[in-house]
Design a protein around this motif. Structure first.
Motif, PDB file in Angstrom:
ATOM      1  N   GLU A   1     -18.692 -24.278 -12.465  1.00  0.00           N
ATOM      2  CA  GLU A   1     -19.017 -24.500 -13.639  1.00  0.00           C
ATOM      3  C   GLU A   1     -20.561 -24.758 -14.015  1.00  0.00           C
ATOM      4  O   GLU A   1     -20.784 -23.543 -15.042  1.00  0.00           O
ATOM      5  CB  GLU A   1     -18.818 -26.797 -13.139  1.00  0.00           C
ATOM      6  CG  GLU A   1     -17.667 -26.467 -13.347  1.00  0.00           C
ATOM      7  CD  GLU A   1     -16.805 -28.241 -13.029  1.00  0.00           C
ATOM      8  OE1 GLU A   1     -18.074 -28.806 -13.589  1.00  0.00           O
ATOM      9  OE2 GLU A   1     -16.155 -28.560 -12.639  1.00  0.00           O
ATOM     10  N   SER A   2     -21.001 -24.612 -13.285  1.00  0.00           N
ATOM     11  CA  SER A   2     -22.871 -23.893 -13.068  1.00  0.00           C
ATOM     12  C   SER A   2     -23.434 -22.401 -14.395  1.00  0.00           C
ATOM     13  O   SER A   2     -23.934 -22.544 -15.115  1.00  0.00           O
ATOM     14  CB  SER A   2     -23.752 -24.059 -12.672  1.00  0.00           C
ATOM     15  OG  SER A   2     -23.665 -23.341 -11.899  1.00  0.00           O
ATOM     16  N   ILE A   3     -22.394 -22.024 -14.405  1.00  0.00           N
ATOM     17  CA  ILE A   3     -21.900 -20.251 -14.373  1.00  0.00           C
ATOM     18  C   ILE A   3     -22.077 -20.478 -15.997  1.00  0.00           C
ATOM     19  O   ILE A   3     -22.373 -19.253 -16.733  1.00  0.00           O
ATOM     20  CB  ILE A   3     -21.337 -19.743 -13.412  1.00  0.00           C
ATOM     21  CG1 ILE A   3     -21.955 -19.480 -12.164  1.00  0.00           C
ATOM     22  CG2 ILE A   3     -20.778 -18.205 -14.545  1.00  0.00           C
ATOM     23  CD1 ILE A   3     -21.281 -18.770 -10.850  1.00  0.00           C
ATOM     24  N   GLU A   4     -21.052 -21.606 -16.338  1.00  0.00           N
ATOM     25  CA  GLU A   4     -20.771 -21.289 -17.521  1.00  0.00           C
ATOM     26  C   GLU A   4     -22.142 -22.107 -18.731  1.00  0.00           C
ATOM     27  O   GLU A   4     -22.044 -22.725 -19.783  1.00  0.00           O
ATOM     28  CB  GLU A   4     -19.303 -22.190 -17.939  1.00  0.00           C
ATOM     29  CG  GLU A   4     -18.464 -21.443 -17.550  1.00  0.00           C
ATOM     30  CD  GLU A   4     -17.116 -20.766 -18.132  1.00  0.00           C
ATOM     31  OE1 GLU A   4     -17.124 -20.966 -19.177  1.00  0.00           O
ATOM     32  OE2 GLU A   4     -16.184 -21.159 -17.586  1.00  0.00           O
TER      33      GLU A   4
ATOM     34  N   TYR B   1     -27.085 -16.661 -19.053  1.00  0.00           N
ATOM     35  CA  TYR B   1     -26.254 -17.065 -19.718  1.00  0.00           C
ATOM     36  C   TYR B   1     -25.074 -16.307 -20.465  1.00  0.00           C
ATOM     37  O   TYR B   1     -24.026 -15.859 -20.078  1.00  0.00           O
ATOM     38  CB  TYR B   1     -26.833 -18.089 -20.654  1.00  0.00           C
ATOM     39  CG  TYR B   1     -25.613 -18.644 -21.264  1.00  0.00           C
ATOM     40  CD1 TYR B   1     -25.067 -19.694 -21.099  1.00  0.00           C
ATOM     41  CD2 TYR B   1     -25.048 -19.095 -22.705  1.00  0.00           C
ATOM     42  CE1 TYR B   1     -23.558 -20.280 -21.214  1.00  0.00           C
ATOM     43  CE2 TYR B   1     -24.393 -19.312 -23.250  1.00  0.00           C
ATOM     44  CZ  TYR B   1     -23.519 -19.748 -22.289  1.00  0.00           C
ATOM     45  OH  TYR B   1     -22.202 -20.651 -23.293  1.00  0.00           O
ATOM     46  N   LYS B   2     -25.909 -14.945 -20.969  1.00  0.00           N
ATOM     47  CA  LYS B   2     -24.996 -14.153 -21.987  1.00  0.00           C
ATOM     48  C   LYS B   2     -24.548 -13.324 -20.734  1.00  0.00           C
ATOM     49  O   LYS B   2     -23.359 -12.342 -21.415  1.00  0.00           O
ATOM     50  CB  LYS B   2     -26.123 -12.910 -22.450  1.00  0.00           C
ATOM     51  CG  LYS B   2     -26.784 -12.084 -21.555  1.00  0.00           C
ATOM     52  CD  LYS B   2     -28.085 -11.420 -22.598  1.00  0.00           C
ATOM     53  CE  LYS B   2     -28.879 -10.998 -21.944  1.00  0.00           C
ATOM     54  NZ  LYS B   2     -30.447 -11.550 -21.831  1.00  0.00           N
ATOM     55  N   TYR B   3     -24.372 -13.467 -19.256  1.00  0.00           N
ATOM     56  CA  TYR B   3     -23.711 -12.581 -18.925  1.00  0.00           C
ATOM     57  C   TYR B   3     -22.544 -13.295 -17.717  1.00  0.00           C
ATOM     58  O   TYR B   3     -21.487 -13.128 -17.061  1.00  0.00           O
ATOM     59  CB  TYR B   3     -25.071 -12.205 -17.434  1.00  0.00           C
ATOM     60  CG  TYR B   3     -25.810 -11.193 -17.572  1.00  0.00           C
ATOM     61  CD1 TYR B   3     -25.153  -9.720 -18.046  1.00  0.00           C
ATOM     62  CD2 TYR B   3     -27.631 -11.486 -17.844  1.00  0.00           C
ATOM     63  CE1 TYR B   3     -26.325  -8.969 -18.714  1.00  0.00           C
ATOM     64  CE2 TYR B   3     -27.283 -10.458 -17.995  1.00  0.00           C
ATOM     65  CZ  TYR B   3     -27.646  -9.425 -18.548  1.00  0.00           C
ATOM     66  OH  TYR B   3     -28.627  -8.957 -19.032  1.00  0.00           O
ATOM     67  N   LYS B   4     -22.201 -14.284 -18.585  1.00  0.00           N
ATOM     68  CA  LYS B   4     -21.895 -15.250 -17.729  1.00  0.00           C
ATOM     69  C   LYS B   4     -20.225 -14.933 -17.280  1.00  0.00           C
ATOM     70  O   LYS B   4     -19.117 -15.024 -16.571  1.00  0.00           O
ATOM     71  CB  LYS B   4     -21.373 -16.858 -18.637  1.00  0.00           C
ATOM     72  CG  LYS B   4     -20.788 -17.027 -19.842  1.00  0.00           C
ATOM     73  CD  LYS B   4     -20.667 -17.704 -20.868  1.00  0.00           C
ATOM     74  CE  LYS B   4     -20.086 -18.437 -21.292  1.00  0.00           C
ATOM     75  NZ  LYS B   4     -19.855 -17.458 -22.484  1.00  0.00           N
TER      76      LYS B   4
END
Ligand SMILES: NC(=O)c1ccc[n+]([C@@H]2O[C@H](COP(=O)([O-])OP(=O)(O)OC[C@H]3O[C@@H](n4cnc5c(N)ncnc54)[C@H](O)[C@@H]3O)[C@@H](O)[C@H]2O)c1
Length: 264
Positions: free
Chosen positions: A192-195, A204-207
């Motif tokens: 979930e940390s990826i989001e 973050y822009k590469y999620k």
């Protein structure tokens, strides 16, 4: 190592991969020290394990593995409570590219410190009874991870450190085997940390790119990582091994050329 009656210390035990490992070790007859920063999740985890295995089989210790004093105290409590330590799993980890120093502290420095503290207790040259240490790395410890460079560096560090200490333990006849396990994506709350911008920072822009990678590589069930752990503990021939776990190939190993092999 035969698991029945052994004492295992697992960090990051309250959820995810750590929790799956704990359950498998309990099924094999070991007693467990559950170490986690998260008090609520740790207490809930122990309560539900108590229903299945009985309260005497586990001890929960709230501990921040980055705090040297707390980590030392947790090992001390283990000896006071269970009288010995046979297995150490340095599993606690975070994905945080924003507070990247924390990622190095939790994922690498604490794994190094935990390994040294575990060796002090288990090294037969130090009066210990021998044992097994497993450090949880990641496939990101073996390949570049464009959107998680510091997580990737921390896991490369875990593999290099573990292989080196495994060689030393063998040369010094410590009676302790030390291995790493490197899973691909695993279905745990860590994903979930990826989001979250607070975790990914400038990446973050590469999620969505990471989510696409998850779709193409697939996501593993934590129980397969627990199975890999049991293999590494039960088979006494493993030292300095780098176990990889992927959806396409299951449990397999990184093969190193002769020039890179340590004495194992
Ligand atoms: N989930 C994946 O896709 C994946 C893939 C490869 C490797 N890993 C690694 O597996 C390990 C476990 O990850 P997970 O997916 O189960 O994560 P998770 O977030 O689900 O669980 C991690 C646990 O560690 C605890 N923890 C975090 N910081 C701590 C600290 N400072 N002190 C004590 N406990 C702390 C958390 O409270 C939590 O209970 C980590 O080292 C992670 O890097 C995870």
């Amino acid at each position: 190592m035969y698991l029945n009656g052994k004492v295992a210390f697992v960090t990051g035990a309250a959820q995810g991969i750590g929790r799956a490992m704990v359950e498998e070790l309990l099924h094999k007859g070991a007693a467990l020290v559950l170490v986690d920063l998260n008090l609520i999740a740790g207490e809930q985890c122990k309560a539900s394990l108590d229903e299945e295995f009985g309260s005497h089989r586990t001890l929960f210790i709230q501990c921040d593995v980055t705090d040297e004093k707390q980590l030392k105290a947790a090992f001390q409590k283990t000896i006071e409570h269970f009288g010995k330590l046979d297995i150490l799993v340095n599993n606690a980890g975070v994905n945080n590219e924003k507070d990247w120093e924390k990622t190095i502290e939790v994922n690498l420095i604490s794994v190094i410190r935990g390994t040294y503290l575990g060796l002090e207790l288990m090294n037969i040259k130090n009066g210990g009874r021998g044992g097994v240490i497993i450090n949880v790395a990641s496939l990101a410890g073996l390949t570049p991870a464009a959107y998680q460079p510091v997580y990737c560096a921390s896991k490369h560090g875990v593999i290099g450190f573990t292989r080196s200490i495994a060689a030393l333990a063998s040369i010094g006849n410590y009676g302790v085997r030390i291995n790493t396990v490197c899973p691909a994506f695993v279905d745990t709350p860590l994903l979930e940390s990826i989001e979250k911008e607070e975790n990914m920072g400038q990446f973050y822009k590469y999620k969505d790119n990471i989510k696409d990678m998850m779709k193409s590589f697939g996501v593993l069930n934590p129980s397969l990582i627990a199975k890999g752990l049991i293999d590494l503990i039960e088979d006494d021939s493993f030292n300095g091994a780098v176990m990889k776990i992927t959806t396409s190939r299951g449990i397999h190993f990184e093969e190193y050329g002769a020039h890179q092999k340590t004495k194992i």
